[in-house]
Scaffold this motif. Sequence first.
Motif, PDB file in Angstrom:
ATOM      1  N   ASP A 133      70.762 -13.092  63.855  1.00  0.00           N
ATOM      2  CA  ASP A 133      69.470 -13.421  63.262  1.00  0.00           C
ATOM      3  C   ASP A 133      68.403 -12.709  64.089  1.00  0.00           C
ATOM      4  OD1 ASP A 133      67.143 -14.504  62.256  1.00  0.00           O
ATOM      5  OD2 ASP A 133      68.013 -16.494  61.968  1.00  0.00           O
ATOM      6  N   ASN A 134      68.109 -11.483  63.697  1.00  0.00           N
ATOM      7  CA  ASN A 134      67.186 -10.652  64.467  1.00  0.00           C
ATOM      8  C   ASN A 134      65.765 -11.186  64.467  1.00  0.00           C
ATOM      9  OD1 ASN A 134      68.723  -8.289  65.504  1.00  0.00           O
ATOM     10  ND2 ASN A 134      69.206  -8.007  63.342  1.00  0.00           N
ATOM     11  N   VAL A 135      65.349 -11.774  63.357  1.00  0.00           N
ATOM     12  CA  VAL A 135      63.996 -12.321  63.280  1.00  0.00           C
ATOM     13  C   VAL A 135      63.835 -13.471  64.268  1.00  0.00           C
ATOM     14  CG1 VAL A 135      62.281 -13.445  61.809  1.00  0.00           C
ATOM     15  CG2 VAL A 135      63.701 -11.608  60.869  1.00  0.00           C
ATOM     16  N   ALA A 136      64.768 -14.407  64.225  1.00  0.00           N
ATOM     17  CA  ALA A 136      64.705 -15.572  65.113  1.00  0.00           C
ATOM     18  C   ALA A 136      64.818 -15.155  66.575  1.00  0.00           C
ATOM     19  CB  ALA A 136      65.812 -16.560  64.761  1.00  0.00           C
TER      20      ALA A 136
ATOM     21  N   VAL B  92      49.665  -6.610  74.967  1.00  0.00           N
ATOM     22  CA  VAL B  92      51.083  -6.257  74.983  1.00  0.00           C
ATOM     23  C   VAL B  92      51.328  -5.000  74.146  1.00  0.00           C
ATOM     24  CG1 VAL B  92      51.892  -8.627  75.311  1.00  0.00           C
ATOM     25  CG2 VAL B  92      51.594  -7.727  72.991  1.00  0.00           C
ATOM     26  N   ALA B  93      52.475  -4.372  74.412  1.00  0.00           N
ATOM     27  CA  ALA B  93      52.916  -3.217  73.627  1.00  0.00           C
ATOM     28  C   ALA B  93      54.269  -3.532  73.013  1.00  0.00           C
ATOM     29  CB  ALA B  93      53.013  -1.980  74.506  1.00  0.00           C
ATOM     30  N   GLU B  94      54.518  -2.939  71.865  1.00  0.00           N
ATOM     31  CA  GLU B  94      55.793  -3.097  71.169  1.00  0.00           C
ATOM     32  C   GLU B  94      56.457  -1.736  71.059  1.00  0.00           C
ATOM     33  OE1 GLU B  94      57.411  -4.528  66.733  1.00  0.00           O
ATOM     34  OE2 GLU B  94      55.314  -3.951  67.037  1.00  0.00           O
ATOM     35  N   LEU B  95      57.704  -1.638  71.554  1.00  0.00           N
ATOM     36  CA  LEU B  95      58.509  -0.430  71.387  1.00  0.00           C
ATOM     37  C   LEU B  95      59.464  -0.661  70.221  1.00  0.00           C
ATOM     38  CD1 LEU B  95      59.333   0.630  75.066  1.00  0.00           C
ATOM     39  CD2 LEU B  95      57.394   1.258  73.622  1.00  0.00           C
ATOM     40  N   GLU B  96      59.238   0.069  69.148  1.00  0.00           N
ATOM     41  CA  GLU B  96      59.998  -0.127  67.913  1.00  0.00           C
ATOM     42  C   GLU B  96      61.257   0.727  67.894  1.00  0.00           C
ATOM     43  OE1 GLU B  96      56.247  -0.979  64.913  1.00  0.00           O
ATOM     44  OE2 GLU B  96      56.848   1.099  65.301  1.00  0.00           O
ATOM     45  N   GLY B  97      62.235   0.283  67.113  1.00  0.00           N
ATOM     46  CA  GLY B  97      63.484   1.022  66.984  1.00  0.00           C
ATOM     47  C   GLY B  97      63.391   2.141  65.963  1.00  0.00           C
ATOM     48  N   VAL B  98      64.558   2.572  65.481  1.00  0.00           N
ATOM     49  CA  VAL B  98      64.615   3.649  64.486  1.00  0.00           C
ATOM     50  C   VAL B  98      63.904   3.206  63.212  1.00  0.00           C
ATOM     51  CG1 VAL B  98      66.151   5.031  63.028  1.00  0.00           C
ATOM     52  CG2 VAL B  98      66.783   4.551  65.410  1.00  0.00           C
ATOM     53  N   PRO B  99      62.919   3.953  62.745  1.00  0.00           N
ATOM     54  CA  PRO B  99      62.221   3.567  61.516  1.00  0.00           C
ATOM     55  C   PRO B  99      63.190   3.438  60.334  1.00  0.00           C
ATOM     56  CG  PRO B  99      61.032   5.310  62.651  1.00  0.00           C
ATOM     57  CD  PRO B  99      62.357   5.178  63.349  1.00  0.00           C
TER      58      PRO B  99
ATOM     59  N   ARG C 193      63.352  -7.314  63.750  1.00  0.00           N
ATOM     60  CA  ARG C 193      62.869  -7.634  65.093  1.00  0.00           C
ATOM     61  C   ARG C 193      61.355  -7.473  65.177  1.00  0.00           C
ATOM     62  NH1 ARG C 193      67.874  -4.739  68.455  1.00  0.00           N
ATOM     63  NH2 ARG C 193      69.491  -5.967  67.389  1.00  0.00           N
ATOM     64  N   GLY C 194      60.839  -6.497  64.451  1.00  0.00           N
ATOM     65  CA  GLY C 194      59.392  -6.350  64.394  1.00  0.00           C
ATOM     66  C   GLY C 194      58.743  -7.550  63.725  1.00  0.00           C
ATOM     67  N   ALA C 195      59.382  -8.054  62.670  1.00  0.00           N
ATOM     68  CA  ALA C 195      58.834  -9.222  61.962  1.00  0.00           C
ATOM     69  C   ALA C 195      58.829 -10.449  62.865  1.00  0.00           C
ATOM     70  CB  ALA C 195      59.662  -9.492  60.701  1.00  0.00           C
ATOM     71  N   GLY C 196      59.916 -10.650  63.608  1.00  0.00           N
ATOM     72  CA  GLY C 196      59.990 -11.791  64.510  1.00  0.00           C
ATOM     73  C   GLY C 196      58.975 -11.701  65.636  1.00  0.00           C
TER      74      GLY C 196
ATOM     75  N   SER D 157      45.960   0.866  80.609  1.00  0.00           N
ATOM     76  CA  SER D 157      46.705   0.442  81.811  1.00  0.00           C
ATOM     77  C   SER D 157      46.612  -1.060  82.067  1.00  0.00           C
ATOM     78  CB  SER D 157      46.183   1.189  83.038  1.00  0.00           C
ATOM     79  OG  SER D 157      44.805   0.903  83.240  1.00  0.00           O
ATOM     80  N   SER D 158      45.904  -1.785  81.175  1.00  0.00           N
ATOM     81  CA  SER D 158      45.732  -3.231  81.391  1.00  0.00           C
ATOM     82  C   SER D 158      46.764  -4.075  80.650  1.00  0.00           C
ATOM     83  CB  SER D 158      44.321  -3.651  80.964  1.00  0.00           C
ATOM     84  OG  SER D 158      44.120  -3.402  79.577  1.00  0.00           O
ATOM     85  N   ILE D 159      47.794  -3.425  80.116  1.00  0.00           N
ATOM     86  CA  ILE D 159      48.857  -4.133  79.398  1.00  0.00           C
ATOM     87  C   ILE D 159      49.605  -5.066  80.356  1.00  0.00           C
ATOM     88  CG2 ILE D 159      51.126  -3.774  78.319  1.00  0.00           C
ATOM     89  CD1 ILE D 159      49.907  -1.253  77.036  1.00  0.00           C
ATOM     90  N   LYS D 160      49.898  -6.261  79.890  1.00  0.00           N
ATOM     91  CA  LYS D 160      50.587  -7.263  80.707  1.00  0.00           C
ATOM     92  C   LYS D 160      52.045  -7.487  80.299  1.00  0.00           C
ATOM     93  CE  LYS D 160      46.976  -8.156  83.196  1.00  0.00           C
ATOM     94  NZ  LYS D 160      46.936  -7.691  84.599  1.00  0.00           N
ATOM     95  N   GLY D 161      52.398  -7.083  79.075  1.00  0.00           N
ATOM     96  CA  GLY D 161      53.751  -7.347  78.614  1.00  0.00           C
ATOM     97  C   GLY D 161      54.236  -6.317  77.603  1.00  0.00           C
ATOM     98  N   VAL D 162      55.562  -6.215  77.476  1.00  0.00           N
ATOM     99  CA  VAL D 162      56.188  -5.287  76.529  1.00  0.00           C
ATOM    100  C   VAL D 162      57.343  -5.999  75.837  1.00  0.00           C
ATOM    101  CG1 VAL D 162      57.460  -3.119  76.258  1.00  0.00           C
ATOM    102  CG2 VAL D 162      55.637  -3.291  77.974  1.00  0.00           C
ATOM    103  N   PHE D 163      57.388  -5.873  74.513  1.00  0.00           N
ATOM    104  CA  PHE D 163      58.570  -6.294  73.776  1.00  0.00           C
ATOM    105  C   PHE D 163      59.229  -5.050  73.203  1.00  0.00           C
ATOM    106  CE2 PHE D 163      60.660  -7.319  69.684  1.00  0.00           C
ATOM    107  CZ  PHE D 163      61.709  -8.064  70.196  1.00  0.00           C
ATOM    108  N   ALA D 164      60.480  -4.797  73.598  1.00  0.00           N
ATOM    109  CA  ALA D 164      61.234  -3.654  73.096  1.00  0.00           C
ATOM    110  C   ALA D 164      62.303  -4.138  72.129  1.00  0.00           C
ATOM    111  CB  ALA D 164      61.871  -2.896  74.262  1.00  0.00           C
ATOM    112  N   HIS D 165      62.472  -3.414  71.033  1.00  0.00           N
ATOM    113  CA  HIS D 165      63.429  -3.820  70.009  1.00  0.00           C
ATOM    114  C   HIS D 165      64.883  -3.723  70.468  1.00  0.00           C
ATOM    115  CE1 HIS D 165      60.648  -3.331  66.229  1.00  0.00           C
ATOM    116  NE2 HIS D 165      60.058  -3.993  67.221  1.00  0.00           N
ATOM    117  N   ASN D 166      65.122  -3.033  71.571  1.00  0.00           N
ATOM    118  CA  ASN D 166      66.464  -3.077  72.165  1.00  0.00           C
ATOM    119  C   ASN D 166      66.373  -2.841  73.668  1.00  0.00           C
ATOM    120  OD1 ASN D 166      66.257  -0.269  72.507  1.00  0.00           O
ATOM    121  ND2 ASN D 166      68.346   0.109  71.842  1.00  0.00           N
TER     122      ASN D 166
END
Length: 305
Positions: A141-144, A163-170, A178-181, A217-226
Amino acid sequence: MLKKIAGIMMVLTMALSLAGCNAITIDGEGEIMESTGNGSIGLSVSTLNNPFFVSLAEGAEAAAEKEGVKLAVADAGDDSAKQQNDIEDLISRNVSVLIVNPVDSDAVAPAVQNALSQGIKVISVDRVVNGVDVHCQIASDNVAGAKMATEYLIEQIGKGAKVAELEGVPGASATIDRGAGFHEAADKDLDVVASQSANFDRAEGMTVMENILQSDSSIKGVFAHNDEMALGALQAIAATRKDIKVVGFDATDDAVNEVEAGRMTATVAQKPELMGETAVLTAIKLIAGEEVEKSLPVEVELVTK
């Protein structure tokens, strides 16, 4: 008269042999099972340049060896055009079941539909095939999982943080889910200043993260899709000596080691080997003519220090 009876028996024997040309035996048990193919299984995997999918393939191979079935594995190398050619090749090999882990959930659809039209059973694993009704979907369950990881990130950096989001293969369903979650949780409580694709790749993850940090440079967090992209982001962040929390997805060995060392904040544990094993065992059931569930979810859990 005896010659005539012998001739009749020979004809009957040949007829029975021809009638059974589509039957196979699995695991040496002598169980005859109807199949439209030759009883083998094909696995088209998106890439074997990623530890997660290596584990998935290894789980499938171990199950196939244990059960005594032939498994052909094709590595698409993250190239959707190559994956289509790989699937056509597996079709030409007369496999009974195709297990597909799509590079692109849309692009793979025509090849999968072609397999179905030729009587081949199809199982999607980890990622879905858009617009095609396959026999079974096996995925986390990638969303959850992404929402759970993002909520933990919020706890660590506080509401309103950049925060920044690193997305996977479009186009990959894992990227979409994972982007939706992530956005389900982040859009309410975080300031998402960048969302860029790094194609599930570690080197690209580092490069993209370097570019993001140069912009803000003031980013505090990153969510990467993998985890591969998360590990790349860690490399970029290390050079700045900034305290930026990074959360990944997959719980690869390298990522778990970084979490245990305190350099990475968290990752979401899937079970790729179990996915591969489940896919092969489900394929064997389909070859046997058994009914299987349309969707088989595999549990995820958050891994923290």
